[in-house]
Design an enzyme around this catalytic site. Structure first.
Site, mmCIF file in Angstrom:
data_model
loop_
_atom_site.group_PDB
_atom_site.id
_atom_site.type_symbol
_atom_site.label_atom_id
_atom_site.label_comp_id
_atom_site.label_asym_id
_atom_site.label_seq_id
_atom_site.Cartn_x
_atom_site.Cartn_y
_atom_site.Cartn_z
ATOM 1 N N HIS A 1 -21.464 69.711 111.648
ATOM 2 C CA HIS A 1 -22.276 68.609 111.133
ATOM 3 C C HIS A 1 -22.860 69.034 109.784
ATOM 4 O O HIS A 1 -23.217 70.190 109.583
ATOM 5 C CB HIS A 1 -23.394 68.295 112.130
ATOM 6 C CG HIS A 1 -24.360 67.288 111.619
ATOM 7 N ND1 HIS A 1 -23.953 66.078 111.106
ATOM 8 C CD2 HIS A 1 -25.712 67.310 111.519
ATOM 9 C CE1 HIS A 1 -25.025 65.396 110.718
ATOM 10 N NE2 HIS A 1 -26.097 66.124 110.949
ATOM 11 N N ASN B 1 -25.885 63.924 104.230
ATOM 12 C CA ASN B 1 -25.819 63.829 105.686
ATOM 13 C C ASN B 1 -25.506 62.379 106.060
ATOM 14 O O ASN B 1 -26.346 61.500 105.888
ATOM 15 C CB ASN B 1 -27.172 64.274 106.264
ATOM 16 C CG ASN B 1 -27.200 64.276 107.782
ATOM 17 O OD1 ASN B 1 -26.303 63.750 108.433
ATOM 18 N ND2 ASN B 1 -28.249 64.861 108.342
ATOM 19 N N CYS C 1 -26.843 62.350 115.154
ATOM 20 C CA CYS C 1 -25.859 63.141 114.388
ATOM 21 C C CYS C 1 -24.803 63.781 115.287
ATOM 22 O O CYS C 1 -23.762 64.221 114.801
ATOM 23 C CB CYS C 1 -26.566 64.202 113.554
ATOM 24 S SG CYS C 1 -27.624 63.468 112.300
HETATM 25 O O1 UT7 Z 1 -28.918 65.760 110.824
HETATM 26 C C1 UT7 Z 1 -29.906 65.786 111.780
HETATM 27 C C2 UT7 Z 1 -30.570 67.092 111.879
HETATM 28 N N1 UT7 Z 1 -31.334 67.359 110.697
HETATM 29 C C3 UT7 Z 1 -31.375 68.583 110.176
HETATM 30 O O2 UT7 Z 1 -30.720 69.451 110.669
HETATM 31 C C4 UT7 Z 1 -32.299 68.802 109.003
HETATM 32 C C5 UT7 Z 1 -33.017 70.109 109.193
HETATM 33 N N2 UT7 Z 1 -34.021 70.392 108.149
HETATM 34 C C6 UT7 Z 1 -33.701 70.709 106.882
HETATM 35 O O3 UT7 Z 1 -32.550 70.698 106.503
HETATM 36 C C7 UT7 Z 1 -34.803 71.192 105.964
HETATM 37 O O4 UT7 Z 1 -35.971 71.423 106.722
HETATM 38 C C8 UT7 Z 1 -35.149 70.187 104.819
HETATM 39 C C9 UT7 Z 1 -34.011 70.191 103.814
HETATM 40 C C10 UT7 Z 1 -35.352 68.803 105.384
HETATM 41 C C11 UT7 Z 1 -36.404 70.660 104.115
HETATM 42 O O5 UT7 Z 1 -36.253 71.986 103.630
HETATM 43 P P1 UT7 Z 1 -37.374 73.088 103.875
HETATM 44 O O6 UT7 Z 1 -36.934 74.299 103.215
HETATM 45 O O7 UT7 Z 1 -37.630 73.135 105.368
HETATM 46 O O8 UT7 Z 1 -38.591 72.479 103.078
HETATM 47 P P2 UT7 Z 1 -40.036 72.078 103.637
HETATM 48 O O9 UT7 Z 1 -39.954 70.802 104.405
HETATM 49 O O10 UT7 Z 1 -40.686 73.243 104.274
HETATM 50 O O11 UT7 Z 1 -40.761 71.817 102.260
HETATM 51 C C12 UT7 Z 1 -40.998 72.867 101.331
HETATM 52 C C13 UT7 Z 1 -41.671 72.281 100.119
HETATM 53 C C14 UT7 Z 1 -42.868 71.412 100.458
HETATM 54 O O12 UT7 Z 1 -43.844 71.598 99.448
HETATM 55 P P3 UT7 Z 1 -45.105 72.578 99.687
HETATM 56 O O13 UT7 Z 1 -45.799 72.024 100.879
HETATM 57 O O14 UT7 Z 1 -44.510 73.941 99.934
HETATM 58 O O15 UT7 Z 1 -45.845 72.462 98.410
HETATM 59 C C15 UT7 Z 1 -42.342 70.004 100.373
HETATM 60 O O16 UT7 Z 1 -43.340 69.065 100.067
HETATM 61 O O17 UT7 Z 1 -40.757 71.431 99.447
HETATM 62 C C16 UT7 Z 1 -41.352 70.138 99.239
HETATM 63 N N3 UT7 Z 1 -40.312 69.134 99.289
HETATM 64 C C17 UT7 Z 1 -39.638 68.743 98.188
HETATM 65 N N4 UT7 Z 1 -39.721 69.119 96.906
HETATM 66 C C18 UT7 Z 1 -38.893 68.542 96.024
HETATM 67 C C19 UT7 Z 1 -39.823 68.451 100.348
HETATM 68 N N5 UT7 Z 1 -38.840 67.613 99.962
HETATM 69 C C20 UT7 Z 1 -38.705 67.776 98.618
HETATM 70 C C21 UT7 Z 1 -37.863 67.210 97.656
HETATM 71 N N6 UT7 Z 1 -37.990 67.624 96.366
HETATM 72 N N7 UT7 Z 1 -36.934 66.277 97.952
#
Ligand code: UT7
Length: 328
Positions: free
Chosen positions: A254, A284, A113
């Site tokens: 980004h 993204n 990225c």
């Molecule tokens: O471009 C390269 C660099 N990349 C980045 O900068 C990305 C950085 N990371 C992020 O933007 C975020 O971490 C994400 C958007 C990828 C995820 O958001 P988060 O707030 O960190 O969510 P999480 O991974 O902690 O997941 C929270 C909950 C989980 O459920 P439980 O375990 O709390 O029951 C996930 O299973 O959200 C669930 N979850 C979803 N739910 C509905 C994860 N993806 C989804 C989804 N829809 N698509």
């Protein structure tokens, strides 16, 4: 001699995949995706016969047309991508062939990225050295080709697209690429990668069964690092160049997560109106996010001579960095 941007262009595939489309194939919701990431829809290059080089060549053709030059005038083509058409030859060589830039040499740059910022800085060095007069720098990604559309934690995040700029020598020292701070930390490599298909895990039935040919991300870990690194490098660029928030016309970050963009703007003391944001429309697009933002601002006539732009990114590697540009 400073490198200035003399033309910009973007290419986004027409096909839109919105959050409601994803609700039909995944256990996800428009509400979750919007509130956690800021994404409403993304573009998908559906034609299986077309890949990253197709979008990058479209960008290159638009740039040549706008600038009124021929492909033979180009000295160098750099394509930043993590979704090349194939491992080799480079996507840049495919673009060179497609546009018939037969006096150019061409290479890909793998910075994930942050690839566009790395490539922009690399291209600017060839201009600064006085050895090259016209350098095409393009970021392009067919991210849909490396997505597992059964993995809701990754496939909702990414989209396809390409954009780029033409770099040429500027008339004076005050305009163009004025400063760059680029970083890597390979200790982050396991948190965001596509492990299959290279020399470590050459493609086999087993690697396909294990889904190693798809992007894999520990989103939480990457988020924590990205939110700190992007804000830190933005502030570092401001301090090194004695820039206050009021001096900055646009922050071009980004587009991985709206929350990361917001945190960066807050640390810099910049209002969101001065931040280029299109993550809602394109998701993204990895190395393409920053040049797409630049091309959109340019199309809208928002970039004036003397406009101060700060570009910041964070991606797999880890790779991150910031660039200070003064528009010519
Ligand atoms: O471009 C390269 C660099 N990349 C980045 O900068 C990305 C950085 N990371 C992020 O933007 C975020 O971490 C994400 C958007 C990828 C995820 O958001 P988060 O707030 O960190 O969510 P999480 O991974 O902690 O997941 C929270 C909950 C989980 O459920 P439980 O375990 O709390 O029951 C996930 O299973 O959200 C669930 N979850 C979803 N739910 C509905 C994860 N993806 C989804 C989804 N829809 N698509």
């Amino acid at each position: 001699m400073k490198a200035v941007i003399t033309s910009t262009a973007k290419y986004l595939p027409e096909n839109i995949l919105n959050n409601h489309d994803l609700e039909k194939i995944l256990d996800t919701s428009d509400e979750w995706i919007r509130t956690r990431t800021g994404i409403r829809e993304r573009r998908i290059l559906k034609d299986p016969e077309k890949a990253t080089s197709y979008m990058c060549s479209e960008v290159a053709r638009k740039i040549l047309e706008q600038r009124g030059i021929s492909a033979e005038d180009i000295d160098l083509i750099i394509v930043a991508t993590m979704s090349p058409d194939m491992l080799f030859p480079s996507t840049a060589c495919l673009v060179q062939r497609d546009i018939q830039a037969m006096n150019a040499w061409a290479f890909d740059l793998s910075g994930a990225c942050s690839g566009f910022l790395y490539a922009l800085n690399a291209g600017a060095q060839f201009i600064a050295a006085g050895t090259h007069k016209k350098v095409l720098v393009i970021g392009g990604e067919k991210m849909s080709a490396v997505m597992d559309y059964t993995d809701r934690s990754t496939c909702v995040l990414f989209g396809d697209g390409a954009a780029g700029v033409l770099l040429e020598p500027g008339a004076d020292e005050n305009h163009g690429l004025l400063d760059a701070r680029l970083y890597s930390d390979g200790r982050g490599c396991d948190n965001l990668s596509m492990p299959g298909g290279g020399s470590l895990h050459p493609t086999t039935h087993e690697t396909v069964d294990r889904k190693l040919h798809y992007l894999q991300q520990d989103g939480k870990q990457v988020f924590k690092s990205a939110v700190v690194a992007m804000a830190d490098v933005a502030v570092e660029i401001m301090n090194r160049n004695n820039l206050a928030a009021k001096d900055i016309d646009f922050l071009i970050p980004h587009q991985a997560n709206h929350r990361i963009i917001q945190a960066t703007a807050e640390r810099m003391g910049i209002d969101l109106e001065k931040v280029a944001i299109n993550i809602d429309r394109y998701g993204n697009t990895s190395a393409a996010t920053i040049p797409i933002c630049i091309a959109e601002l340019d199309e809208q006539g928002k970039l004036q001579t003397g406009s101060n732009l700060i570009l910041v990114s964070f991606g797999a590697g880890y790779t991150w960095g910031g660039i200070y540009l003064n528009w010519q």
